[in-house]
Motif scaffolding. Structure first.
Motif, PDB file in Angstrom:
ATOM      1  N   ARG A 133      -4.451   7.270  58.837  1.00 17.34           N
ATOM      2  CA  ARG A 133      -3.323   6.522  59.410  1.00 17.34           C
ATOM      3  C   ARG A 133      -3.480   6.384  60.929  1.00 17.34           C
ATOM      4  N   ILE A 134      -3.956   7.459  61.583  1.00 13.68           N
ATOM      5  CA  ILE A 134      -4.141   7.401  63.029  1.00 13.68           C
ATOM      6  C   ILE A 134      -5.217   6.373  63.379  1.00 13.68           C
ATOM      7  N   ALA A 135      -6.301   6.353  62.584  1.00 10.69           N
ATOM      8  CA  ALA A 135      -7.366   5.373  62.808  1.00 10.69           C
ATOM      9  C   ALA A 135      -6.822   3.960  62.667  1.00 10.69           C
ATOM     10  N   GLN A 136      -5.975   3.754  61.675  1.00  8.62           N
ATOM     11  CA  GLN A 136      -5.370   2.442  61.457  1.00  8.62           C
ATOM     12  C   GLN A 136      -4.457   2.067  62.622  1.00  8.62           C
ATOM     13  N   THR A 137      -3.685   3.040  63.108  1.00  7.43           N
ATOM     14  CA  THR A 137      -2.817   2.793  64.258  1.00  7.43           C
ATOM     15  C   THR A 137      -3.631   2.429  65.490  1.00  7.43           C
ATOM     16  N   CYS A 138      -4.785   3.085  65.663  1.00  3.09           N
ATOM     17  CA  CYS A 138      -5.662   2.760  66.800  1.00  3.09           C
ATOM     18  C   CYS A 138      -6.162   1.323  66.703  1.00  3.09           C
ATOM     19  N   ARG A 139      -6.486   0.862  65.494  1.00  4.49           N
ATOM     20  CA  ARG A 139      -6.933  -0.519  65.329  1.00  4.49           C
ATOM     21  C   ARG A 139      -5.813  -1.492  65.702  1.00  4.49           C
ATOM     22  N   ASN A 140      -4.606  -1.190  65.240  1.00  2.00           N
ATOM     23  CA  ASN A 140      -3.465  -2.037  65.606  1.00  2.00           C
ATOM     24  C   ASN A 140      -3.243  -2.044  67.119  1.00  2.00           C
ATOM     25  N   GLY A 162     -15.238  -5.742  62.335  1.00  4.49           N
ATOM     26  CA  GLY A 162     -14.874  -7.133  62.583  1.00  4.49           C
ATOM     27  C   GLY A 162     -14.133  -7.292  63.891  1.00  4.49           C
ATOM     28  N   ASP A 163     -13.193  -6.353  64.148  1.00  2.00           N
ATOM     29  CA  ASP A 163     -12.455  -6.387  65.411  1.00  2.00           C
ATOM     30  C   ASP A 163     -13.403  -6.269  66.606  1.00  2.00           C
ATOM     31  N   LEU A 164     -14.354  -5.330  66.504  1.00  3.60           N
ATOM     32  CA  LEU A 164     -15.294  -5.111  67.607  1.00  3.60           C
ATOM     33  C   LEU A 164     -16.198  -6.327  67.810  1.00  3.60           C
ATOM     34  N   ALA A 165     -16.631  -6.949  66.708  1.00  3.40           N
ATOM     35  CA  ALA A 165     -17.460  -8.153  66.842  1.00  3.40           C
ATOM     36  C   ALA A 165     -16.706  -9.235  67.609  1.00  3.40           C
ATOM     37  N   TRP A 166     -15.457  -9.457  67.245  1.00  6.19           N
ATOM     38  CA  TRP A 166     -14.660 -10.489  67.914  1.00  6.19           C
ATOM     39  C   TRP A 166     -14.378 -10.108  69.367  1.00  6.19           C
ATOM     40  N   LEU A 167     -14.045  -8.829  69.601  1.00  9.65           N
ATOM     41  CA  LEU A 167     -13.721  -8.415  70.970  1.00  9.65           C
ATOM     42  C   LEU A 167     -14.938  -8.583  71.881  1.00  9.65           C
ATOM     43  N   VAL A 224      -3.269  -5.135  69.883  1.00  9.81           N
ATOM     44  CA  VAL A 224      -2.135  -5.388  70.772  1.00  9.81           C
ATOM     45  C   VAL A 224      -2.597  -5.395  72.224  1.00  9.81           C
ATOM     46  N   LYS A 225      -3.471  -4.444  72.581  1.00  6.78           N
ATOM     47  CA  LYS A 225      -3.999  -4.413  73.948  1.00  6.78           C
ATOM     48  C   LYS A 225      -4.794  -5.688  74.256  1.00  6.78           C
ATOM     49  N   PHE A 226      -5.521  -6.186  73.254  1.00  3.77           N
ATOM     50  CA  PHE A 226      -6.236  -7.458  73.444  1.00  3.77           C
ATOM     51  C   PHE A 226      -5.237  -8.595  73.701  1.00  3.77           C
ATOM     52  N   LEU A 273     -11.037  -2.017  73.590  1.00  6.77           N
ATOM     53  CA  LEU A 273     -12.327  -1.468  73.176  1.00  6.77           C
ATOM     54  C   LEU A 273     -12.223   0.038  72.949  1.00  6.77           C
ATOM     55  N   SER A 274     -11.513   0.724  73.839  1.00  3.78           N
ATOM     56  CA  SER A 274     -11.359   2.174  73.715  1.00  3.78           C
ATOM     57  C   SER A 274     -10.663   2.551  72.410  1.00  3.78           C
ATOM     58  N   TYR A 275      -9.607   1.829  72.060  1.00  5.19           N
ATOM     59  CA  TYR A 275      -8.880   2.134  70.823  1.00  5.19           C
ATOM     60  C   TYR A 275      -9.724   1.812  69.590  1.00  5.19           C
ATOM     61  N   PHE A 276     -10.443   0.696  69.612  1.00  2.96           N
ATOM     62  CA  PHE A 276     -11.287   0.352  68.458  1.00  2.96           C
ATOM     63  C   PHE A 276     -12.386   1.405  68.269  1.00  2.96           C
ATOM     64  N   GLU A 277     -12.985   1.860  69.379  1.00  3.22           N
ATOM     65  CA  GLU A 277     -14.036   2.870  69.274  1.00  3.22           C
ATOM     66  C   GLU A 277     -13.492   4.197  68.775  1.00  3.22           C
TER      67      GLU A 277
END
Length: 468
Positions: free
Chosen positions: A52-59, A100-105, A63-65, A74-78
């Motif tokens: 759940r924490i990993a999922q929250t970090c992706r969200n 996918g998020d990292l590729a787009w970012l 949002v930061k983007f 980038l920090s949250y995705f990593e």
């Protein structure tokens, strides 16, 4: 990388990616300030699993983007990648979204080499697991829609249902479907037709340690008059998670609904000590004090309760500027406190917000009509707005409440004057919108025999003829 390669890479990005950047998350649909507060609250609580924490970090990364902070994104995705990999070797499907998020970012940051690197990693996962869609991706998509905006609830529901078709016993997807059904199911739906209780039971069975789900089930069982089981579930949840703010706030709602307002206030204030930036808790406290106003026996008690009610509703709006429900409740409190100018200003703000985000307009209209009726004593204006509210959607809670108000007003007027043609016309409109055709025709016929205004007669004739 050449501009041609850049164009080719951008074209290929959406082709096989499932991530926040491709899910149609519109910035205009999202209250970013409120969402940021809620995500930070989730990360600070440390009560969730690593998944759940990993999922929250992706969200949080997305949002930061949206807020223009690519470095923080980038920090949250990593961080999400690190947490997800801690699951062990069998975590590839769980990495699909964040890769996918990292590729787009990286594409947006102009780092095409890193973008290509993550596209290659996704291709490797796709070769390893060629059968798509993955339940893990559908589930996360559902949670994202559920978290980001109420406008996406129907999309969330579909995602969870598809995920459960692939993995029927997965607790995460059962919990997600239960929560989205809880938030969207019609308030007036009969227990015989309800699917939410069954789904909440299944969610609790597949997540036996999730005390929030137990309280939600208890709240819904009360509506179906299953009080003993509801109270047992709520007490269990409170005993197991006495310091969990999400549990406490829903338990507080439960006790308020049961009439134990002081106990509810104590619990909600405890929760507020842990999450002081919760608009939801402030709103619930506002509703508690609103209930205390009704039960107060002296002017002093009313004054104290109203001051607290107004304070917490103002805090809710400050923390969540698009909290339209809190705006309407605050506007009514100003009206009942004889502060009509502030009440009118707050209602106009609520109308503006509802129009701006295309949400909650019917609710604002209902409360505004109530303000006109009870505070301003403008019955004719209130009737007009109740009718407009009813016609927007007669099956919604606000539509049904508007019908109740109109019936009450009309029947009171008929009791005072049995030849009040306008009152019979109002009843006719209510019955027409409720689908009670014969009753509507009878009321319109009666109204026609008493009304003399030519314009109103013409309107009544049109209404009656539309039903014949």
């Amino acid at each position: 990388m050449s501009s041609t390669q850049d164009s080719t890479l951008k074209t290929s990005l959406p082709a096989f990616l499932e991530c926040h950047f491709t899910w149609g998350l519109d910035k205009n649909d999202i209250d970013l300030t409120d969402l940021l507060n809620r995500l930070e609250e989730d990360l600070n609580l440390n009560t969730e699993s690593k998944a759940r924490i990993a999922q929250t970090c992706r969200n949080m990364g997305f949002v930061k983007f949206l807020l223009g902070s690519n470095t923080e994104a980038l920090s949250y995705f990593e961080r999400s990648v690190e947490l997800t990999k801690s699951h062990g070797n069998d975590c590839d499907k769980l990495l699909v979204v964040v890769y996918g998020d990292l590729a787009w970012l990286y594409y947006h940051m102009g780092n095409f080499a890193e973008c290509k690197s993550y596209l290659n990693k996704l291709s490797e996962i796709n070769e390893k697991y060629p059968t798509v869609p993955y339940a893990e991706v559908l589930g996360e998509k559902g949670w994202t829609f559920l978290k980001f905006s109420r406008k996406y609830y129907e999309r969330a529901k579909e995602c969870f249902k598809k995920a459960l078709e692939l993995e029927p016993d997965e607790g995460e997807w059962n919990a997600g479907l239960a929560i989205v059904l809880y938030r969207t199911e019609n308030f007036f739906q009969n227990s015989a037709d309800s699917t939410i209780v069954d789904q909440l039971r299944r969610a609790v069975a597949t997540n036996p340690d999730d005390d929030v789900l137990k309280v939600l089930l208890g709240l819904r069982l009360v509506r179906h008059k299953e009080y003993s089981e509801a109270e047992s579930l709520v007490e269990q949840a409170l005993e197991s998670s006495p310091e969990h703010p999400h549990v406490i706030r829903y338990v507080g709602m439960f006790f308020r609904n049961q009439g134990s307002v002081d106990r509810s206030i104590d619990l909600l204030k405890r929760a507020l000590e842990k999450v002081s930036n919760s608009a939801f808790i402030h709103h619930q406290l506002g509703l508690c004090y609103k209930k205390k106003i009704k039960g107060a026996e002296s002017y002093h008690e009313i004054k104290q309760a109203r001051e607290q009610c107004i304070y917490h509703l103002k805090m809710a709006i400050e923390l969540k500027p698009n909290f339209i429900t809190a705006m309407t409740h605050l506007a009514l409190q100003y009206g009942e406190n004889q502060d009509m100018s502030r009440a009118e200003e707050m209602f106009q703000n609520a109308f503006h917000k509802a129009t701006e985000i295309n949400d909650n307009y019917q609710s604002v209209l209902m409360y505004y009509a109530k303000f006109q009726e009870t505070c301003l004593r403008w019955e004719s204006a209130a009737i007009k707005n109740y009718i407009t509210c009813l016609k927007i959607n007669p099956k919604q809670f606000e539509g049904k409440k508007s019908a109740e108000h109109l019936e009450r007003i009309a029947k009171k007027r008929i009791w005072n004057n049995a030849m009040d043609g306008e009152a019979f016309g109002i009843l006719g409109i209510v019955y027409k919108e409720k689908g009670e055709k014969q009753k509507a025709i009878e009321c319109f016929e009666t109204a026609l025999s008493f009304v003399h205004n030519e314009d109103y007669l013409r309107d009544l004739c049109e209404l009656r003829n539309s039903l014949q």
